[in-house]
Design a protein around this motif. Structure first.
Motif, mmCIF file in Angstrom:
data_model
loop_
_atom_site.group_PDB
_atom_site.id
_atom_site.type_symbol
_atom_site.label_atom_id
_atom_site.label_comp_id
_atom_site.label_asym_id
_atom_site.label_seq_id
_atom_site.Cartn_x
_atom_site.Cartn_y
_atom_site.Cartn_z
ATOM 1 N N THR A 103 0.739 -0.621 -0.377
ATOM 2 C CA THR A 103 0.276 0.081 0.172
ATOM 3 C C THR A 103 1.249 1.233 -0.352
ATOM 4 O O THR A 103 2.004 1.418 0.447
ATOM 5 C CB THR A 103 -0.797 -0.144 1.539
ATOM 6 N N GLN A 132 -3.507 4.434 -1.698
ATOM 7 C CA GLN A 132 -3.746 3.547 -3.453
ATOM 8 C C GLN A 132 -3.561 1.821 -2.789
ATOM 9 O O GLN A 132 -2.671 2.084 -1.959
ATOM 10 C CB GLN A 132 -2.070 3.921 -4.196
ATOM 11 N N PRO A 153 0.407 1.848 -9.751
ATOM 12 C CA PRO A 153 -0.225 1.232 -9.150
ATOM 13 C C PRO A 153 0.621 -0.446 -9.481
ATOM 14 O O PRO A 153 0.854 -0.448 -9.979
ATOM 15 C CB PRO A 153 -1.091 0.967 -9.091
#
Length: 548
Positions: A103, A132, A153
């Motif tokens: 994360t 995120q 990501p």
């Protein structure tokens, strides 16, 4: 009491607990229920480490994921040594599943960066912390907050690579990764390894462009403008507008080389080159090292200069000079050693394991047939030199075969050096001419001629007087005509006569020319190459003494 008897009292039991006590009991129960409900609905606390608390406010700064509120900053404090900020975020229970090992957190605020302007909405609402979500299995509750938003990501489809370079600061986070001028990825992270003393640059190549990464792919730094000047003229290449402003990194498999197998493993390591020229040079890693010994000046011969055979490059100059003469030799040995590489890939199209020994054997044979190296001018504009090789069958094989630990590549004086030597010899002979003695002799001859002319003038005057006499007129006509011719001839040598003046002027001009020629002869003797190159040249570099 009647008739002496007591009447029996009616006894009733009194209630010990009043119904009024039910109210606080119900309140306590509701409180316990609310406490349990709060405890079960409360999400985990996350510890965030930041370099600055700019934009963070306790109880107001929100934590968002995909623009949805999932928590709030509940505490901000300094760490024990006051070097960083520790913030505590209260995360909603429903968002707890987002807290994984991969994360990411960063602060969203107005930014003007390489990709444009972002975070303008926070000018009115204030900064917030962006979350995120991660996809890893392991949970995590302590995170380092990123200074800039991530490029991709963790679950983005693509390929992550690691580039290494001996210098830091070559790339920055967010810089573009280009393939033939098209952006196919971004620089994701920049770190420095103090033990290896190398900078590491993490790239993310977006899908489907990750299929372009092969085993023989090479990466190099891209500047906005690439300007080159060569014998063919000027060449300028301009990259994309983004690379023109920020720079970036480009990649491809060099033309003429097999691409190799497809790279599918994340964090595969590649070297980052400074430019495309260096990429091309590194494909010639198989080479033979030789030392060339030159009797002439090597000014203008620099490392990286080409070694050519009839205009075709076969190698590269590596070190000029290889080392200084030893203490016992001093400068009595006039030969200057130059280390060169004869590169296998430039001679043979396909490199094989046994090709290098075969190349060495072939060169030894060519040495016996007269293969020699010489210095030649590569550019009259800059004075840069290159090494040219050619076969001279009449050249004898040198006796010395090795210099220190390197084999010797036989050399021959270059054409320019031979011309220089011949010119120096001619000028030396000219300088040795007795110019001053010649001028002195000419002066003496001129004085003697002047005296002779004066005597002739006197003789002519005397003859004029003789001819004017009455006795001379009585002489036969032939004799008188002969005397008149002699008189006319002698008048031609008088100081006022035209031949006399022409001779005197010619001798004067010759004397002046010889006097002006003397400094020119001295200049040519000291610097023979001044006929070609003008101006002051930089001094010869003083080479560093090699290890003994």
């Amino acid at each position: 009491m009647s008739d002496g008897k007591f009447e029996k009292a009616d006894v009733q039991s009194i209630k010990q607990i009043s119904s009024i006590w039910l109210v606080p009991l119900i309140a306590v129960g509701i409180g316990i229920w609310m406490l349990v409900q709060f405890a079960t609905s409360k999400g985990p606390e996350v510890t965030l480490y930041l370099n600055t608390a700019e934009g963070l406010e306790v109880g107001k700064t929100e934590v968002k994921a995909l623009n949805v509120r999932v928590g709030v900053i509940s505490d901000v404090r300094l760490n024990d040594d006051y070097s960083a900020i520790i913030a505590t975020a209260q995360i909603d229970k429903d968002a707890a599943r987002m807290l994984r090992e991969d994360t990411l957190f960063w602060v969203v605020k107005p930014r003007i960066g390489k990709e444009g302007v972002s975070g303008l909405e926070t000018l009115l609402s204030g900064a917030y912390v962006q979350l995120q979500p991660g996809v890893a299995k392991e949970e995590k509750y302590e995170f380092d907050v990123l200074e800039v938003p991530p490029v991709a990501p963790p679950d983005a489809k693509g390929l992550r690579l690691m580039l290494y370079h001996k210098e830091a600061g070559k790339l920055g986070v967010g810089d573009p990764v280009l393939y033939e001028g098209f952006t196919v990825g971004r620089v994701e992270k920049v770190t420095f390894d103090p033990e290896a003393k190398k900078a590491n640059y993490q790239l993310f190549i977006f899908e489907p462009y990750d299929s372009l990464i092969r085993k023989k792919t090479r990466f190099w730094l891209t500047s906005g403008v690439d300007l080159k000047m060569s014998a063919e003229g000027f060449s300028m290449q301009i990259g994309s507008i983004e690379s023109l402003i920020t720079g970036g990194v480009s990649f491809r498999v060099p033309r003429g080389n097999e691409p190799g197998e497809l790279i599918t493993k994340d964090f595969s390591r590649f070297r980052l080159y400074n430019n495309l020229k260096q990429v091309r040079e590194r494909f010639f890693d198989e080479y033979l090292e030789y030392v060339m010994l030159f009797d002439e000046s090597v000014r203008g011969l620099n490392p990286g200069a080409p070694v050519e055979y009839r205009g075709i490059r076969i190698g590269t100059v590596r070190k000029v000079p290889l080392e200084l003469p030893s203490d016992r030799d001093g400068f009595s040995n006039r030969q200057i050693p130059v280390l060169v590489r004869i590169e296998l890939g430039r001679i043979y199209g396909e490199v094989e394991e046994e090709a290098l020994p075969r190349l060495k054997e072939s060169l030894e044979k060519e040495f016996r047939l007269g293969l020699r190296a010489s210095l030649k001018t590569g550019s009259l504009l800059t004075g840069a030199l290159l090494i040219d090789t050619e076969v001279y069958p009449e050249e004898p094989m040198p006796e010395l075969r090795q210099y220190r630990k390197y084999d010797i590549f036989p050399t021959k004086a270059g054409g320019f050096a031979q011309i220089q030597k011949q010119l120096t010899a001619i000028l030396t002979k000219i300088e040795k001419l007795p110019v001053e003695d010649t001028i002195s002799s000419l002066n003496k001859s001129l004085n003697a001629s002047q005296r002779s002319l004066l005597a002739a003038e006197r003789t002519a005057n005397e003859l004029t007087k003789v001819l004017a006499q009455r006795e001379t007129r009585a002489l036969p006509g032939d004799i008188r005509q002969t005397l008149q011719q002699i008189q006319e001839t002698l008048k031609g040598f008088s100081p006022d006569a035209e031949p006399y003046r022409n001779l005197e002027q010619a001798l004067g001009r010759f004397e002046q020319v010889m006097l002006e020629l003397q400094p020119v002869l001295r200049q040519l003797n000291e610097k023979p190459n001044s006929l070609i190159f003008t101006g002051e040249k930089p001094k010869d570099p003083i080479p560093v003494k090699g290890a003994q």
